[in-house]
Design an enzyme around this catalytic site. Sequence first.
Site, PDB file in Angstrom:
ATOM      1  N   GLU A 139      -9.364  -1.549 -13.459  1.00 21.52           N
ATOM      2  CA  GLU A 139     -10.782  -1.168 -13.454  1.00 21.52           C
ATOM      3  C   GLU A 139     -10.914   0.247 -14.010  1.00 21.52           C
ATOM      4  OE1 GLU A 139     -12.099  -1.102  -9.398  1.00 21.52           O
ATOM      5  OE2 GLU A 139     -12.810  -3.157  -9.453  1.00 21.52           O
ATOM      6  N   HIS A 157      -7.320   6.506   3.122  1.00 24.74           N
ATOM      7  CA  HIS A 157      -7.877   5.149   3.248  1.00 24.74           C
ATOM      8  C   HIS A 157      -8.168   4.738   4.682  1.00 24.74           C
ATOM      9  CE1 HIS A 157      -7.342   4.853  -0.989  1.00 24.74           C
ATOM     10  NE2 HIS A 157      -6.049   5.033  -0.900  1.00 24.74           N
ATOM     11  N   LYS A 211     -10.939   5.288   7.493  1.00 28.26           N
ATOM     12  CA  LYS A 211     -12.253   5.874   7.730  1.00 28.26           C
ATOM     13  C   LYS A 211     -12.210   6.728   8.994  1.00 28.26           C
ATOM     14  CE  LYS A 211     -14.392   2.006   5.416  1.00 28.26           C
ATOM     15  NZ  LYS A 211     -14.626   0.562   5.641  1.00 28.26           N
ATOM     16  N   ARG A 249     -15.028 -10.241   7.599  1.00 33.58           N
ATOM     17  CA  ARG A 249     -14.868 -10.155   9.058  1.00 33.58           C
ATOM     18  C   ARG A 249     -15.891  -9.172   9.628  1.00 33.58           C
ATOM     19  NH1 ARG A 249     -11.515  -6.482   6.513  1.00 33.58           N
ATOM     20  NH2 ARG A 249     -12.063  -4.383   7.138  1.00 33.58           N
TER      21      ARG A 249
HETATM   22  C1  MV4 Z   1     -11.495   2.727  -6.683  1.00 22.76           C
HETATM   23  C2  MV4 Z   1     -11.659   4.125  -6.777  1.00 22.76           C
HETATM   24  C3  MV4 Z   1     -12.079   4.644  -7.974  1.00 22.76           C
HETATM   25  N1  MV4 Z   1     -12.309   3.823  -9.020  1.00 22.76           N
HETATM   26  N2  MV4 Z   1     -11.744   1.964  -7.754  1.00 22.76           N
HETATM   27  C4  MV4 Z   1      -9.593   2.611  -2.320  1.00 22.76           C
HETATM   28  C5  MV4 Z   1      -9.541   1.496  -1.332  1.00 22.76           C
HETATM   29  C6  MV4 Z   1     -10.056   0.304  -2.003  1.00 22.76           C
HETATM   30  N3  MV4 Z   1     -10.999  -0.379  -1.154  1.00 22.76           N
HETATM   31  C7  MV4 Z   1     -10.676   0.758  -3.263  1.00 22.76           C
HETATM   32  N4  MV4 Z   1     -10.412   2.166  -3.390  1.00 22.76           N
HETATM   33  C8  MV4 Z   1     -10.831   2.872  -4.472  1.00 22.76           C
HETATM   34  N5  MV4 Z   1     -11.106   2.142  -5.570  1.00 22.76           N
HETATM   35  C9  MV4 Z   1     -12.134   2.507  -8.888  1.00 22.76           C
HETATM   36  N6  MV4 Z   1     -12.366   1.722  -9.932  1.00 22.76           N
HETATM   37  C10 MV4 Z   1     -11.406   4.903  -5.654  1.00 22.76           C
HETATM   38  C11 MV4 Z   1     -10.984   4.271  -4.495  1.00 22.76           C
HETATM   39  C12 MV4 Z   1     -10.781   5.141  -3.384  1.00 22.76           C
HETATM   40  C13 MV4 Z   1     -11.520   5.005  -2.233  1.00 22.76           C
HETATM   41  C14 MV4 Z   1     -12.481   3.996  -2.096  1.00 22.76           C
HETATM   42  C15 MV4 Z   1     -13.195   3.867  -0.948  1.00 22.76           C
HETATM   43  C16 MV4 Z   1     -12.978   4.759   0.090  1.00 22.76           C
HETATM   44  C17 MV4 Z   1     -12.056   5.729  -0.027  1.00 22.76           C
HETATM   45  C18 MV4 Z   1     -11.306   5.878  -1.169  1.00 22.76           C
HETATM   46  C19 MV4 Z   1     -10.382   6.904  -1.278  1.00 22.76           C
HETATM   47  C20 MV4 Z   1      -9.642   7.033  -2.411  1.00 22.76           C
HETATM   48  C21 MV4 Z   1      -9.840   6.139  -3.452  1.00 22.76           C
END
Ligand code: MV4
Length: 447
Positions: free
Chosen positions: A199, A234, A236, A291
């Site tokens: 992505e 990661h 919360k 969930r």
């Molecule tokens: C991403 C991103 C930036 N760009 N995707 C981290 C966990 C997973 N659910 C998806 N994540 C991310 N995906 C793209 N294309 C940054 C993260 C990410 C993040 C996302 C949600 C909450 C915290 C995070 C911490 C670091 C990176």
Amino acid sequence: MFKKILIANRGEIALRVLRACRELGVKTVAVHSEVDARALHVRFADEAVCIGPASSAKSYLNIPAIIAAAEITGADAIHPGYGFLSENAEFARLCGKCGVRFIGPSPDAMRAWGDKVTARKNAARFGIPLLAGSGVLEDITHARAEAARIGLPVILKASGGGGGRGMRIVRRDDELEGSFASAKHEAETGFKNPDVFMEKYVEEPRHIEFQVFADEHGGVWTLGERECSLQRRHQKVIEEAPSPGISTEKRQEMAEVIRKAIKESGYTSLATLEFIMDPKGDLSFLEVNTRVQVEHTVTEMVTGLDLVALQIRAAAGEKIDLPDTRPWSFRGHAIECRINAEDAVSFAPWPGLITEYFPPGGTGVRVDSGVYGGWRVPADYDSLLAKLIAHAPTRAEAILRMRRALDEFIVGGIRTNIDLHKRLLVEPDMVEGTMTTRTIEKMLARG
Ligand code: MV4
């Protein structure tokens, strides 16, 4: 309605489900590991079955033992909570085969939305905005072509991954080959699904998720969003509803797109759609959680709904009669602090005997917890001790109320992250509502 529900979980979420069952007049069965024999979920349930030793793999993930416990006790449904078996489509299928209702979506829906590449395809089909990205990457040549098309930076993700595992950020062309090989290796060894996709990478995003609920009679409700940017590695740390980063118009627009997608895909039960918000304020779909989530409580406070009771009633086939407001109108603002047993400096889990425990209370304060004074926190599971939720008419008042509640919270004998929360609640990004997924990291780097 079900007569008896087995709760295939422990800790605060097992209590949360037990409470919903009690209010619905449903009998309960707790399952527990040997180390959890004196846990609160065992004491609060009508019946309890020991399903194995402390290790999760041999107890809370032990599918034959859990299904046998349901059969022995005559439970007609299983609630999986979150974590453990909650997103395991094979477990859901086996429950059905054994004549026990899995409280959640159908196994097919769990597969369709649980796999990220499939989820992206579904999202695109239903008009949910998503980032430029690839399908499954066949080899490094394919990965190079897709990186050239999408443009650097990109992120490689495991289609079957979750919680940030199996991800690699690629900023330069010469990093792609090594990152693709390691992402592929991690997907093959760490997950059941070896697929990797790509992505466009968003720098310093916010993390915002939308709560949806659907019954089995075509009723679908989008219950607003939660701001979940305050996280560390990661995990919360603080969540709130509504998000201070979303306008009423944006919420309305997203709620309608999501409602249509869930309705047209025939999905039922609770779902959370995760989005990333870029610095311009545009939202892009990331993944779906099929969930109940840890942070469902903040949505409950601002909607006045019992999401777990709704989830159970929908699984029992009930037609749900919520009003058709789009989106749901919020009542005030709610913030949740996850209180963990951990060291303030190393963040290492800090299990042990709780010698003293006094949770806060008073107006607008809710505590969902599975611990008590005299309880020994086992080292075998996650370190969540309690969820502290403050609800108030405005965001500013919810912050004041949370600070007050944190000051009252007494946990003796083990280390907790209560002081981290006190710091976060005076952090400018939190006070102003401008947090990103890097806010905590930056605060900690300042010392
Ligand atoms: C991403 C991103 C930036 N760009 N995707 C981290 C966990 C997973 N659910 C998806 N994540 C991310 N995906 C793209 N294309 C940054 C993260 C990410 C993040 C996302 C949600 C909450 C915290 C995070 C911490 C670091 C990176």
